[in-house]
Motif scaffolding. Structure first.
Motif, PDB file in Angstrom:
ATOM      1  N   LEU A 100      -1.147  14.604 -12.543  1.00 25.48           N
ATOM      2  CA  LEU A 100      -1.414  13.451 -11.686  1.00 25.48           C
ATOM      3  C   LEU A 100      -0.303  13.332 -10.652  1.00 25.48           C
ATOM      4  CD1 LEU A 100      -2.883  10.797 -10.953  1.00 25.48           C
ATOM      5  CD2 LEU A 100      -1.482   9.661 -12.697  1.00 25.48           C
ATOM      6  N   ASN A 101      -0.672  13.362  -9.373  1.00 25.73           N
ATOM      7  CA  ASN A 101       0.281  13.174  -8.276  1.00 25.73           C
ATOM      8  C   ASN A 101       0.043  11.808  -7.650  1.00 25.73           C
ATOM      9  OD1 ASN A 101       1.520  15.887  -8.199  1.00 25.73           O
ATOM     10  ND2 ASN A 101      -0.554  16.540  -7.690  1.00 25.73           N
ATOM     11  N   THR A 102       1.028  10.926  -7.767  1.00 28.67           N
ATOM     12  CA  THR A 102       0.920   9.584  -7.207  1.00 28.67           C
ATOM     13  C   THR A 102       1.826   9.483  -5.986  1.00 28.67           C
ATOM     14  OG1 THR A 102       0.548   8.686  -9.422  1.00 28.67           O
ATOM     15  CG2 THR A 102       1.140   7.127  -7.690  1.00 28.67           C
ATOM     16  N   PRO A 103       1.304   9.044  -4.827  1.00 22.80           N
ATOM     17  CA  PRO A 103       2.126   8.976  -3.614  1.00 22.80           C
ATOM     18  C   PRO A 103       3.397   8.167  -3.822  1.00 22.80           C
ATOM     19  CG  PRO A 103      -0.176   8.600  -3.089  1.00 22.80           C
ATOM     20  CD  PRO A 103      -0.081   8.608  -4.588  1.00 22.80           C
ATOM     21  N   ASP A 104       4.505   8.698  -3.321  1.00 19.28           N
ATOM     22  CA  ASP A 104       5.799   8.034  -3.452  1.00 19.28           C
ATOM     23  C   ASP A 104       6.252   7.503  -2.101  1.00 19.28           C
ATOM     24  OD1 ASP A 104       8.253   7.149  -4.371  1.00 19.28           O
ATOM     25  OD2 ASP A 104       9.178   9.132  -4.288  1.00 19.28           O
ATOM     26  N   ARG A 105       6.577   8.398  -1.179  1.00 19.27           N
ATOM     27  CA  ARG A 105       6.988   7.965   0.159  1.00 19.27           C
ATOM     28  C   ARG A 105       6.523   9.004   1.173  1.00 19.27           C
ATOM     29  NH1 ARG A 105      11.411  10.795   1.834  1.00 19.27           N
ATOM     30  NH2 ARG A 105      12.514  12.004   0.233  1.00 19.27           N
ATOM     31  N   SER A 106       6.442   8.572   2.427  1.00 23.69           N
ATOM     32  CA  SER A 106       6.032   9.497   3.480  1.00 23.69           C
ATOM     33  C   SER A 106       6.569   9.017   4.821  1.00 23.69           C
ATOM     34  CB  SER A 106       4.509   9.621   3.545  1.00 23.69           C
ATOM     35  OG  SER A 106       3.920   8.401   3.951  1.00 23.69           O
TER      36      SER A 106
END
Length: 500
Positions: A100-106
């Protein structure tokens, strides 16, 4: 009804009463209306349970998964099926490990020459399928609605800016990444759809845990963000040009620095595998499959209005499989008949791909596979289309079964537009003859209306707008298909099996 309206609920006692009334095998061709009405009621009852708020949208790795798999396993066992995993350590449920990849920062920064181009805060959202993706000053090219027909040389190393306003946007998005685009940014002009997409992406995405295809970088851009980046007139002219014949990607003299990170965790999920043993298993097997998963809580918050219940996509497919299982003869056929409910289809056909990599039976023993997805759309009496037509040796026999069942053939070319968006594609890539035979994919207006108004949204609920007439007829059609392809006499093609 309004998006997110609570799904209907049916008690188990009512469901069991319906099942008892409808367990006799259905004859081929011209079923009486009362028989179809009974099947419709049965489908409605199953869909109401599987798409209820209690199942929380059936997201992999959640309590909704446990409820879904337990409900299906109990229904299939009551119908006379047995575990089909062929793994004593994991009866019924075949484990699938997901990441599972959950967005952190961008961060997204755009430049024209040395000048940075300001864009409104929050107008660009970025996502990576890995732990971190970074692009330093990569060129941006406007591709409009093009993707599948583009050459790799037009995309390699470039950031593709696409329009998210057409029916084949998902295929376009995947094609752009597959053909080597460094990243794909989708301009989503509808503010409500942009919010829904962003809410769903914020919940994270999955990939197979041992997959090593490199991190992919993509993102969403609002209409205001596109106008700020390109200029209002330039954005309007490019959008018009994208609709003209012969349009080619347009370089923008814009570069971008894109960076996205994600948090990673392993999720244990499962495929459900069952079978009806055949009298001559050495002649191969027939496979029926449907994905059980949906998006769970797909909007902000943990309230019922935030749930994507997935009634049509794909509680309806699961209900059809269960209805078929209840009507199969206890004595079985020549060939084994397998039932597969796959996980994580919505994130890239992951459960089907896991099954293909570690199958419960040798893939070359499967003589025919039928995927069932998004079937509660068409009314009674309509034609039937085949997703995967022209890609297997099944077509002539399917046509004979259709004719014997009194069903007309629809537009198979139109149905094939959805080929890569359903689990059958994952099996076809491993040379398993797999198709989807459905009235839904023959009803262009109804299917496109569903895709436009309810697909992957909180509006896909078990309400009075679901149409089950065509699905009920498809139950009887799939019974006829199983009877035909599971018989070594009517379909003598012999699969390769171990020990030959």
């Amino acid at each position: 009804m309004a998006a997110g309206a609570p799904a209907k609920r049916r008690t188990l006692a009512i469901l069991l009463a319906m099942l008892a009334a409808s367990c006799a095998p259905a004859p081929i061709g011209g079923p009486p209306a009362d028989r179809l009405a009974t099947i419709e009621a049965e489908l409605e009852a199953d869909i109401a349970v599987l798409a209820s708020d209690a199942f929380e949208g059936r997201r992999p790795g959640t309590p909704g998964e446990a409820k879904t798999l337990r409900y299906l396993a109990q229904a299939w066992q009551a119908a006379g099926l047995e575990s089909g995993t062929n793994d004593p350590a994991n009866p019924w449920f075949a484990p699938v490990a997901l990441q599972l990849n959950t967005p952190d920062r961008s961060e997204a920064r755009f430049y024209r020459g040395r000048r940075e181009l300001p864009v409104p805060a929050g107008s660009v959202r970025l996502y990576t399928s890995g732990r971190r993706s970074l692009l330093e000053r990569s060129p941006v090219v406007f591709v409009g609605r093009a993707g599948e027909a583009l050459e790799q040389s037009e995309l390699a190393g470039r950031i593709a800016l696409m329009l998210w306003d057409h029916p084949r946007r998902i295929e376009q998005h995947e094609a752009l990444l597959d053909k080597g685009a460094a990243a794909v940014l989708a301009i989503v002009p509808d503010a409500g759809e942009l919010r829904e997409l962003a809410d769903r992406r914020a919940k994270g995405s999955y990939r197979l845990v041992d997959e090593e295809d490199g991190a992919r970088l993509d993102g969403l851009v609002s209409a205001d963000g596109a106008r700020a980046l390109l200029g209002a007139e330039r954005f309007a002219s490019l959008s018009r040009a994208a609709g003209l014949p012969g349009f080619r990607p347009q370089p923008l003299a814009v570069e971008a620095r894109l960076e996205a990170t994600s948090l990673q965790a392993e999720v244990r999920t499962h495929n459900l595998v069952a079978r009806l043993p055949g009298r001559r298993p050495e002649t191969g097997a027939v496979l029926l499959l449907a994905h059980w998963d949906h998006f769970g809580y797909c909007a902000e918050g943990e309230e019922p209005l935030a749930i994507c219940n997935g009634a049509v996509d794909n509680a309806s497919g699961l209900a059809l499989l269960s209805a078929v299982a209840r009507r199969l003869p206890a004595a079985g056929f020549d060939r084994d008949v397998y039932f597969l409910a796959t996980t994580a289809e919505e994130w890239g056909l992951l459960g089907a791909r896991a099954f293909a990599r570690d199958p419960a039976i040798p893939l070359d023993s499967i003589v025919a596979a039928f995927n069932v997805d998004t079937v509660a759309i068409a009314p009674r009496g309509g034609p039937v289309a085949v997703v995967g037509h022209g890609l297997t040796d099944l077509d002539d026999d399917i046509a004979r079964v259709l004719a014997a069942s009194g069903r007309a053939a629809g537009d198979h070319d139109y149905a094939n537009r959805y080929l890569r968006r359903q689990d059958g594609w994952a099996l076809l890539q491993h040379d398993v003859p797999t198709v989807a035979v459905s009235a839904a994919f023959a009803d262009h207006p109804a299917l496109e209306r569903f895709m436009r108004e309810r697909y992957h949204r909180a509006a896909d609920v078990a309400d009075g707008s679901i149409v089950l007439g065509g699905a009920a007829e498809d139950v009887l059609l799939h019974l006829a298909l199983v009877e035909h392809f599971a018989s070594a006499a009517s379909y003598p093609a012999r699969a390769a099996v171990p020990g030959d």
